[in-house]
Design an enzyme around this catalytic site. Structure first.
Site, PDB file in Angstrom:
ATOM      1  N   THR A 128       0.818  -1.210   0.000  1.00  0.00           N
ATOM      2  CA  THR A 128       0.000   0.000   0.000  1.00  0.00           C
ATOM      3  C   THR A 128       0.852   1.261   0.000  1.00  0.00           C
ATOM      4  O   THR A 128       1.865   1.343   0.705  1.00  0.00           O
ATOM      5  CB  THR A 128      -0.913   0.006   1.236  1.00  0.00           C
ATOM      6  OG1 THR A 128      -1.695  -1.187   1.240  1.00  0.00           O
ATOM      7  CG2 THR A 128      -1.848   1.199   1.203  1.00  0.00           C
ATOM      8  N   GLU A 129       0.417   2.254  -0.773  1.00  0.00           N
ATOM      9  CA  GLU A 129       1.123   3.531  -0.851  1.00  0.00           C
ATOM     10  C   GLU A 129       0.200   4.673  -0.463  1.00  0.00           C
ATOM     11  O   GLU A 129      -1.034   4.529  -0.542  1.00  0.00           O
ATOM     12  CB  GLU A 129       1.654   3.758  -2.268  1.00  0.00           C
ATOM     13  CG  GLU A 129       2.704   2.748  -2.676  1.00  0.00           C
ATOM     14  CD  GLU A 129       3.355   3.060  -4.006  1.00  0.00           C
ATOM     15  OE1 GLU A 129       4.282   2.331  -4.384  1.00  0.00           O
ATOM     16  OE2 GLU A 129       2.930   4.033  -4.669  1.00  0.00           O
ATOM     17  N   GLU A 244      -4.924 -14.940   2.257  1.00  0.00           N
ATOM     18  CA  GLU A 244      -4.967 -13.818   3.201  1.00  0.00           C
ATOM     19  C   GLU A 244      -6.412 -13.483   3.562  1.00  0.00           C
ATOM     20  O   GLU A 244      -6.744 -13.253   4.733  1.00  0.00           O
ATOM     21  CB  GLU A 244      -4.281 -12.596   2.601  1.00  0.00           C
ATOM     22  CG  GLU A 244      -4.327 -11.374   3.518  1.00  0.00           C
ATOM     23  CD  GLU A 244      -3.563 -10.188   2.978  1.00  0.00           C
ATOM     24  OE1 GLU A 244      -3.558  -9.140   3.660  1.00  0.00           O
ATOM     25  OE2 GLU A 244      -2.971 -10.290   1.887  1.00  0.00           O
TER      26      GLU A 244
END
Length: 379
Positions: A128-129, A244
């Site tokens: 994630t950014e 996940e």
């Protein structure tokens, strides 16, 4: 919870007993200490490794347990049943380590996995950014070839285990013009020049979960640190996401069962207006609704655990499991907090910790809106 569970074997249940003792003995007494520190201490990580509770599905030759997904699932169930908050053991063992095991070369596995299995090397995965959220295709972190190295520039945020990790699985663009087809996975050691940790992020819940920002300023890593083929990283990420998402569904189901148990106990003891809170018809009806939802969630999740053990779990099914379990948990926990009255808003009561700790489940591993879109494509 009065549900006959048939998905697990005897060897799974033997590991469950070990995990239950460990979490009750080694983790529950340290929870307040972890919350204050904002992280789980290193020695507890190593103890988990010595107990065989890290990387239970990895090959024994690297120090793993040599088990299957059922072993990983029972360890996670017992951690959440004990109310342990913020420990990144499962993310490390069951979400990140499998990338190295599945994609790594023999040399990479020998180099990294023994420390990962023992708890001496803590893993994080950086996808994630800032501003990117669930849109992984839009990532801007780049890795440019320079001889036999990549030079990495960019930043990541919301990184679990970020402030304490020793080794990062980094998703970055090796061909920015190619979109999703230009993503690669690189292993970045935390002691490399140019690697920098940013803020330790303050969250609504899970204060012991060390979540932070990571920065890469001209970080050089050898090509030998790449996992799998160049520009195949997005496909690799998509292949691991179903497990996940199922793991999140598993702990959501456990959290819902625990919240219901705590609330039934509370309303039968708490008195109001000359009777117990349990004696009010509204309380019984609310709890009956929650129990029905908990049983439905448990039945659904166990079915998909079985499918995953048979290697038949699809992307759509994992999305269904996570969407149903996390949305149900959130709606039911809100009602259970209400039945506690003002005490339900006090963090000294476990129901309040469940309320704050598990809200993130609707976002982590793909937000509910992303999952709905994915499921709708198959309609």
């Amino acid at each position: 919870m009065e549900v006959t569970r048939t998905v697990y074997r005897e060897d799974h249940e033997m590991l469950r007993a070990t995990a239950r003792r460990f979490f009750e003995r080694e983790c529950v007494p340290r929870q307040a200490q972890w919350d204050a520190a904002g992280e789980v201490d290193r020695e507890t990580w190593r103890k988990a490794g010595r107990e065989g509770l890290l990387c239970v599905t990895l090959p024994t030759e690297y120090g793993g347990g040599g088990g299957d997904f059922g072993h990983a699932a029972v360890v996670m169930e017992e951690m959440h049943r004990a109310g342990v908050s913020g420990a990144g053991f499962s993310r490390h063992s069951d979400i990140i380590a499998p990338y190295i095991d599945r994609l790594g070369t023999a040399e990479q596995k020998r180099r990294w996995l023994p420390g990962v299995c023992s708890g001496d090397t803590i893993l994080s995965i950086a996808m994630t950014e800032p501003g990117g959220g669930s849109d992984l295709k839009a990532m801007r972190t780049t890795a440019v070839r320079d001889g036999d190295h990549y030079v990495i520039d960019g930043s990541k945020t919301f990184i679990s285990n970020g402030p304490t990790c020793d080794l990062v699985v980094l998703a970055c663009k090796t061909d920015p013009a190619a979109g999703a087809k230009g993503v690669s996975l690189l292993m970045v050691e935390a002691d490399r020049p140019g690697f920098r940790r940013g803020r330790r992020l303050e969250k609504v819940g899970q204060p012991a979960a060390d979540t932070g920002e990571l920065f890469f300023d001209g970080v050089r890593v050898p090509i030998a640190n790449r996992l799998g083929e160049e520009n195949r990283g997005f496909a690799y990420l998509m292949q691991e996401l179903p497990q996940e998402r199922l793991m999140i569904a598993i702990y959501a189901a456990v959290a819902l069962e625990r919240a219901l148990e705590l609330t039934v106990r509370y309303v039968k003891e708490r008195r109001a207006f000359g009777q117990t809170v349990w004696d009010f018809q509204n309380s019984k009806f609310k709890l009956a609704d929650v129990k029905a939802q908990a049983v439905a969630t448990r039945t659904l999740v166990d079915h998909y655990i079985g499918e995953h053990l048979r290697r038949r779990l699809t992307v759509e099914e994992a999305a269904i499991a996570k969407l149903h379990a996390t949305e149900t948990l959130w709606k039911c926990v809100d009602d259970l907090v209400q039945l506690h009255g003002g005490y339900g808003y006090m963090l000294e009561y476990p129901i309040a910790r469940i309320f704050t700790d598990y809200r993130v489940a609707r976002v982590a591993g793909g937000a509910s809106e992303v999952l709905r879109d994915l499921i709708a494509r198959k309609l």
